[in-house]
Design a protein around this motif. Structure first.
Motif, PDB file in Angstrom:
ATOM      1  N   MET A   1       0.864  -1.177   0.000  1.00 27.67           N
ATOM      2  CA  MET A   1       0.000   0.000   0.000  1.00 27.67           C
ATOM      3  C   MET A   1       0.902   1.228   0.000  1.00 27.67           C
ATOM      4  N   GLU A   2       0.598   2.180  -0.838  1.00 26.10           N
ATOM      5  CA  GLU A   2       1.377   3.408  -0.866  1.00 26.10           C
ATOM      6  C   GLU A   2       1.324   4.072   0.503  1.00 26.10           C
ATOM      7  N   ASN A   3       2.420   4.705   0.852  1.00 25.39           N
ATOM      8  CA  ASN A   3       2.528   5.308   2.179  1.00 25.39           C
ATOM      9  C   ASN A   3       1.403   6.302   2.466  1.00 25.39           C
ATOM     10  N   GLU A   4       1.088   7.159   1.512  1.00 23.07           N
ATOM     11  CA  GLU A   4       0.034   8.162   1.728  1.00 23.07           C
ATOM     12  C   GLU A   4      -1.331   7.505   1.923  1.00 23.07           C
ATOM     13  N   LYS A   5      -1.621   6.483   1.119  1.00 26.57           N
ATOM     14  CA  LYS A   5      -2.901   5.769   1.255  1.00 26.57           C
ATOM     15  C   LYS A   5      -2.961   5.033   2.586  1.00 26.57           C
ATOM     16  N   TYR A   6      -1.831   4.437   3.009  1.00 26.78           N
ATOM     17  CA  TYR A   6      -1.775   3.744   4.294  1.00 26.78           C
ATOM     18  C   TYR A   6      -2.053   4.722   5.436  1.00 26.78           C
ATOM     19  N   ILE A   7      -1.403   5.870   5.389  1.00 27.07           N
ATOM     20  CA  ILE A   7      -1.576   6.877   6.446  1.00 27.07           C
ATOM     21  C   ILE A   7      -3.034   7.333   6.500  1.00 27.07           C
ATOM     22  N   GLU A   8      -3.634   7.540   5.336  1.00 23.93           N
ATOM     23  CA  GLU A   8      -5.039   7.951   5.277  1.00 23.93           C
ATOM     24  C   GLU A   8      -5.958   6.874   5.860  1.00 23.93           C
ATOM     25  N   LEU A   9      -5.741   5.620   5.459  1.00 23.93           N
ATOM     26  CA  LEU A   9      -6.574   4.531   5.970  1.00 23.93           C
ATOM     27  C   LEU A   9      -6.373   4.355   7.469  1.00 23.93           C
ATOM     28  N   ARG A  10      -5.140   4.440   7.933  1.00 23.68           N
ATOM     29  CA  ARG A  10      -4.862   4.317   9.372  1.00 23.68           C
ATOM     30  C   ARG A  10      -5.619   5.391  10.144  1.00 23.68           C
ATOM     31  N   ARG A  11      -5.540   6.618   9.660  1.00 20.91           N
ATOM     32  CA  ARG A  11      -6.270   7.721  10.304  1.00 20.91           C
ATOM     33  C   ARG A  11      -7.768   7.430  10.331  1.00 20.91           C
ATOM     34  N   ASP A  12      -8.315   7.009   9.213  1.00 20.60           N
ATOM     35  CA  ASP A  12      -9.746   6.737   9.130  1.00 20.60           C
ATOM     36  C   ASP A  12     -10.167   5.601  10.061  1.00 20.60           C
ATOM     37  N   VAL A  13      -9.355   4.546  10.115  1.00 19.28           N
ATOM     38  CA  VAL A  13      -9.664   3.410  10.992  1.00 19.28           C
ATOM     39  C   VAL A  13      -9.631   3.843  12.453  1.00 19.28           C
ATOM     40  N   LEU A  14      -8.600   4.583  12.845  1.00 18.93           N
ATOM     41  CA  LEU A  14      -8.476   4.997  14.247  1.00 18.93           C
ATOM     42  C   LEU A  14      -9.601   5.945  14.661  1.00 18.93           C
ATOM     43  N   ILE A  15      -9.964   6.861  13.787  1.00 16.31           N
ATOM     44  CA  ILE A  15     -11.077   7.765  14.101  1.00 16.31           C
ATOM     45  C   ILE A  15     -12.378   6.980  14.204  1.00 16.31           C
ATOM     46  N   SER A  16     -12.594   6.068  13.275  1.00 10.75           N
ATOM     47  CA  SER A  16     -13.826   5.289  13.270  1.00 10.75           C
ATOM     48  C   SER A  16     -13.954   4.413  14.512  1.00 10.75           C
TER      49      SER A  16
END
Length: 103
Positions: A1-16
């Motif tokens: 997974m591209e680093n930027e996409k990973y960071i975005e998904l990680r943020r979204d998962v943690l917020i959710s």
């Protein structure tokens, strides 16, 4: 997974999951870990100070259901594990989302 996409998904998962856990933490939960493999798999682990019961599995299912309403994961793994091990010896997957204060 591209680093930027990973960071975005990680943020979204943690917020959710933080939102999903509002009002869902109860005294026997020692810690909660979350992990993911892109949007293929979401893993949530409840570390408990007692043997898991049906209510624990119902609670974790409600939490993962809330997360999956925000992010479309293909599969979900829900684990409720009884342990007295120190937090440093437990698997936090991608991140801890809750750790109880212990003396």
């Amino acid at each position: 997974m591209e680093n930027e996409k990973y960071i975005e998904l990680r943020r979204d998962v943690l917020i959710s999951i933080q939102r999903a856990l509002w009002g869902m933490i109860y005294p026997s939960i020692r810690a909660i870990a979350v992990g993911f493999e892109e949007t293929k798999k979401l893993t949530v682990i409840y570390y408990l100070d007692k043997e898991p019961e049906d209510e624990d599995y119902e609670n974790i299912s409600e939490v993962t259901g809330e997360v999956c309403s925000d992010i479309d994961f293909s599969t979900v793994e829900e684990l409720c594990i009884y342990t007295n091990q120190p937090f440093s010896e437990l698997d936090n997957l991608v991140s801890w989302v809750y750790i109880r204060k212990e003396e």
